[in-house]
Scaffold this motif. Structure first.
Motif, mmCIF file in Angstrom:
data_model
loop_
_atom_site.group_PDB
_atom_site.id
_atom_site.type_symbol
_atom_site.label_atom_id
_atom_site.label_comp_id
_atom_site.label_asym_id
_atom_site.label_seq_id
_atom_site.Cartn_x
_atom_site.Cartn_y
_atom_site.Cartn_z
ATOM 1 N N UNK A 185 89.857 35.714 9.250
ATOM 2 C CA UNK A 185 88.595 34.982 9.399
ATOM 3 C C UNK A 185 88.109 34.463 8.047
ATOM 4 N N UNK A 186 88.207 35.300 7.021
ATOM 5 C CA UNK A 186 87.768 34.898 5.681
ATOM 6 C C UNK A 186 88.595 33.726 5.167
ATOM 7 N N UNK A 187 89.885 33.743 5.440
ATOM 8 C CA UNK A 187 90.765 32.657 5.013
ATOM 9 C C UNK A 187 90.288 31.328 5.615
ATOM 10 N N UNK A 188 89.907 31.345 6.892
ATOM 11 C CA UNK A 188 89.425 30.132 7.557
ATOM 12 C C UNK A 188 88.007 29.755 7.125
ATOM 13 N N UNK A 189 87.160 30.763 6.918
ATOM 14 C CA UNK A 189 85.750 30.512 6.601
ATOM 15 C C UNK A 189 85.518 30.223 5.115
ATOM 16 N N UNK A 190 86.395 30.731 4.259
ATOM 17 C CA UNK A 190 86.239 30.515 2.831
ATOM 18 C C UNK A 190 85.558 31.657 2.094
ATOM 19 N N UNK A 191 84.817 32.509 2.823
ATOM 20 C CA UNK A 191 84.178 33.659 2.179
ATOM 21 C C UNK A 191 83.798 34.684 3.237
ATOM 22 N N UNK A 192 83.616 35.919 2.775
ATOM 23 C CA UNK A 192 83.138 36.970 3.677
ATOM 24 C C UNK A 192 81.642 36.798 3.929
ATOM 25 N N UNK B 179 82.820 42.254 2.986
ATOM 26 C CA UNK B 179 83.985 42.619 3.791
ATOM 27 C C UNK B 179 83.871 44.065 4.283
ATOM 28 N N UNK B 180 83.565 44.973 3.379
ATOM 29 C CA UNK B 180 83.481 46.388 3.742
ATOM 30 C C UNK B 180 82.346 46.672 4.722
ATOM 31 N N UNK B 181 81.223 46.001 4.545
ATOM 32 C CA UNK B 181 80.102 46.190 5.468
ATOM 33 C C UNK B 181 80.456 45.715 6.876
ATOM 34 N N UNK B 182 81.130 44.569 6.970
ATOM 35 C CA UNK B 182 81.548 44.053 8.293
ATOM 36 C C UNK B 182 82.522 45.025 8.947
ATOM 37 N N UNK B 183 83.447 45.552 8.167
ATOM 38 C CA UNK B 183 84.415 46.506 8.713
ATOM 39 C C UNK B 183 83.745 47.826 9.087
ATOM 40 N N UNK B 184 82.688 48.185 8.362
ATOM 41 C CA UNK B 184 81.989 49.442 8.607
ATOM 42 C C UNK B 184 81.197 49.413 9.911
ATOM 43 N N UNK B 185 80.521 48.284 10.181
ATOM 44 C CA UNK B 185 79.675 48.226 11.371
ATOM 45 C C UNK B 185 79.688 46.828 11.974
ATOM 46 N N UNK B 186 79.979 46.756 13.253
ATOM 47 C CA UNK B 186 80.128 45.474 13.953
ATOM 48 C C UNK B 186 78.893 44.571 13.878
ATOM 49 N N UNK B 187 77.695 45.139 13.719
ATOM 50 C CA UNK B 187 76.497 44.293 13.717
ATOM 51 C C UNK B 187 76.414 43.397 12.488
#
Length: 115
Positions: free
Chosen positions: A44-51, A78-86
């Protein structure tokens, strides 16, 4: 790849999915039941350009943890997104090499045109 990352308990996600009515070639991933993997967030980051583009600053936890007053790096996002889906801005719609993030009318219309 045609994929939609969404949250089934989110009324906005439900409304957008009903509007888009994705074909059977789309993979729907419910992010609370089926957590996002490191590989998926990196794609997703690759397509969006940033986390940061994928990060929801409207999440309840963002306010509770007072994250707006912290200087967050891309790795932090990145880590926050991986930590919690919200923390993932929803929905995330991927159509081949295009990504559509969030629920603004403009983004949803662009995703619908690409589908």
């Amino acid at each position: 790849m045609k994929k939609i990352y969404h949250l089934s308990t989110c009324d906005t996600c439900k409304r957008i999915l009903n509007e888009l009515n994705p074909s059977s070639e789309f993979i729907l991933q419910e992010i609370k039941a089926d957590a996002i993997t490191t590989t998926q967030i990196e794609e997703m980051q690759h397509l969006a350009g940033s986390y940061e583009a994928l990060f929801s600053k409207r999440a309840r936890l963002y306010k509770e943890r007072d994250l707006k007053n912290q200087n967050l790096s891309e790795e932090d996002y990145k880590n926050l997104i991986l930590e919690h889906y919200t923390f993932l801005k929803r929905p995330v719609i991927i159509v081949d090499d295009q990504i559509f993030i969030g629920n603004s009318k403009k983004v949803v219309e662009a995703a619908q045109s690409a589908m």
